[in-house]
Design a protein around this motif. Structure first.
Motif, short mmCIF file in Angstrom:
data_model
loop_
_atom_site.label_atom_id
_atom_site.label_comp_id
_atom_site.label_asym_id
_atom_site.label_seq_id
_atom_site.Cartn_x
_atom_site.Cartn_y
_atom_site.Cartn_z
N HIS A 288 71.23 -20.74 79.66
CA HIS A 288 71.06 -20.06 80.95
C HIS A 288 71.46 -18.58 80.90
O HIS A 288 71.28 -17.86 81.88
CB HIS A 288 71.88 -20.78 82.03
N VAL A 289 72.00 -18.13 79.78
CA VAL A 289 72.46 -16.75 79.65
C VAL A 289 71.26 -15.82 79.47
O VAL A 289 70.40 -16.05 78.63
CB VAL A 289 73.45 -16.61 78.47
N VAL A 290 71.24 -14.76 80.28
CA VAL A 290 70.14 -13.79 80.19
C VAL A 290 70.59 -12.45 79.62
O VAL A 290 69.75 -11.67 79.18
CB VAL A 290 69.46 -13.58 81.57
N GLN A 291 71.89 -12.19 79.63
CA GLN A 291 72.38 -10.90 79.13
C GLN A 291 73.83 -11.03 78.68
O GLN A 291 74.61 -11.75 79.30
CB GLN A 291 72.27 -9.84 80.23
N CYS A 292 74.17 -10.37 77.58
CA CYS A 292 75.55 -10.31 77.08
C CYS A 292 75.93 -8.85 76.82
O CYS A 292 75.09 -8.05 76.41
CB CYS A 292 75.70 -11.06 75.76
N ARG A 293 77.19 -8.57 77.06
CA ARG A 293 77.78 -7.29 76.63
C ARG A 293 78.89 -7.65 75.67
O ARG A 293 79.75 -8.49 75.96
CB ARG A 293 78.34 -6.50 77.81
N CYS A 294 78.86 -7.01 74.51
CA CYS A 294 79.78 -7.33 73.44
C CYS A 294 80.58 -6.08 73.08
O CYS A 294 80.02 -4.98 73.05
CB CYS A 294 79.01 -7.81 72.21
N PHE A 295 81.85 -6.28 72.80
CA PHE A 295 82.75 -5.18 72.50
C PHE A 295 83.46 -5.47 71.19
O PHE A 295 84.05 -6.54 71.03
CB PHE A 295 83.76 -5.00 73.64
N LEU A 296 83.41 -4.51 70.26
CA LEU A 296 84.04 -4.65 68.94
C LEU A 296 85.00 -3.49 68.70
O LEU A 296 84.64 -2.33 68.92
CB LEU A 296 82.98 -4.63 67.84
N THR A 297 86.19 -3.80 68.22
CA THR A 297 87.15 -2.73 67.93
C THR A 297 86.91 -2.10 66.57
O THR A 297 87.35 -0.97 66.34
CB THR A 297 88.60 -3.24 68.00
N GLU A 298 86.26 -2.80 65.68
CA GLU A 298 85.95 -2.27 64.33
C GLU A 298 84.43 -2.36 64.14
O GLU A 298 83.94 -3.11 63.30
CB GLU A 298 86.69 -3.07 63.26
N PHE A 299 83.71 -1.57 64.90
CA PHE A 299 82.25 -1.70 64.99
C PHE A 299 81.57 -1.65 63.62
O PHE A 299 80.83 -2.56 63.26
CB PHE A 299 81.69 -0.62 65.91
N GLU A 300 81.78 -0.59 62.89
CA GLU A 300 81.07 -0.44 61.62
C GLU A 300 81.45 -1.53 60.62
O GLU A 300 80.60 -2.05 59.91
CB GLU A 300 81.31 0.96 61.05
N ARG A 301 82.71 -1.89 60.56
CA ARG A 301 83.16 -2.92 59.62
C ARG A 301 82.64 -4.30 60.00
O ARG A 301 82.25 -5.09 59.13
CB ARG A 301 84.69 -2.94 59.57
N ASP A 302 82.63 -4.62 61.30
CA ASP A 302 82.42 -6.00 61.73
C ASP A 302 81.03 -6.31 62.29
O ASP A 302 80.71 -7.48 62.52
CB ASP A 302 83.46 -6.37 62.80
N TYR A 303 80.20 -5.32 62.51
CA TYR A 303 78.94 -5.52 63.22
C TYR A 303 78.04 -6.57 62.57
O TYR A 303 77.51 -7.46 63.25
CB TYR A 303 78.21 -4.18 63.36
N ALA A 304 77.84 -6.51 61.27
CA ALA A 304 76.94 -7.45 60.59
C ALA A 304 77.46 -8.88 60.68
O ALA A 304 76.70 -9.81 61.00
CB ALA A 304 76.73 -7.04 59.14
N VAL A 305 78.73 -9.08 60.40
CA VAL A 305 79.32 -10.43 60.47
C VAL A 305 79.30 -10.93 61.91
O VAL A 305 78.98 -12.10 62.17
CB VAL A 305 80.75 -10.44 59.90
N PHE A 306 79.62 -10.07 62.85
CA PHE A 306 79.56 -10.43 64.26
C PHE A 306 78.15 -10.92 64.62
O PHE A 306 78.00 -11.98 65.25
CB PHE A 306 79.94 -9.23 65.13
N ASN A 307 77.12 -10.17 64.24
CA ASN A 307 75.74 -10.55 64.56
C ASN A 307 75.38 -11.92 64.01
O ASN A 307 74.75 -12.73 64.70
CB ASN A 307 74.76 -9.51 64.02
N GLU A 308 75.74 -12.19 62.77
CA GLU A 308 75.43 -13.49 62.17
C GLU A 308 76.09 -14.63 62.93
O GLU A 308 75.47 -15.67 63.18
CB GLU A 308 75.84 -13.52 60.69
N THR A 309 77.33 -14.45 63.29
CA THR A 309 78.06 -15.49 64.02
C THR A 309 77.50 -15.65 65.42
O THR A 309 77.22 -16.77 65.87
CB THR A 309 79.56 -15.16 64.07
N TYR A 310 77.32 -14.56 66.13
CA TYR A 310 76.79 -14.56 67.49
C TYR A 310 75.45 -15.28 67.57
O TYR A 310 75.25 -16.18 68.39
CB TYR A 310 76.67 -13.11 67.98
N LYS A 311 74.51 -14.91 66.71
CA LYS A 311 73.16 -15.45 66.82
C LYS A 311 73.10 -16.94 66.48
O LYS A 311 72.18 -17.63 66.90
CB LYS A 311 72.16 -14.65 65.99
#
Length: 131
Positions: A73-96
């Motif tokens: 039922h989720v139509v939109q998410c806002r995500c916040f990362l404190t270590e954006f460049e370091r964690d973005y790829a791993v975050f994306n894999e887990t999130y999706k």
């Protein structure tokens, strides 16, 4: 009519808020932290963005379940990362991994300087009740 939801199975509040607020079929979830349900806000967090993202997503599922919805039922998410460049790829894999590939919500991801309880990730979302 606006309803303010606090879910007993969700993690302890880290600030003054409702877990979700609902109006006209729209359900807005407060940003979830990687804290565990039943724990104190001072309990240590899991190490690493993958584990913390997984816990945040589980917390979102708990709040959604508490209002009779789920991640579909989720139509939109806002995500916040404190270590954006370091964690973005791993975050994306887990999130999706929590969504079907053809049903990914709209999303914004932002790098921030700090989050409550020393978290690496926080996610809030908007869901819509089926008509």
């Amino acid at each position: 009519m606006t309803e303010f939801h606090n879910i007993s199975d969700a993690p302890t509040h880290v600030a003054p808020f409702s877990h979700a607020v609902e109006s006209d079929g729209w359900v807005i979830l407060t940003g979830q932290m990687p804290t565990k349900p039943g724990g104190a806000t001072t309990d240590p967090l899991d190490d690493g963005v993958e584990a913390q993202t997984r816990q945040v997503m589980l917390n979102l599922e708990t709040v959604l379940k508490g209002v009779g919805l789920d991640l579909s039922h989720v139509v939109q998410c806002r995500c916040f990362l404190t270590e954006f460049e370091r964690d973005y790829a791993v975050f994306n894999e887990t999130y999706k991994s929590f969504f079907p590939a053809d049903r990914l919500p709209a999303r914004t991801t932002v790098g921030v300087t700090a989050l409550a309880v020393g978290a690496l990730v926080e996610i809030d979302c908007i869901a819509r009740r089926p008509e």
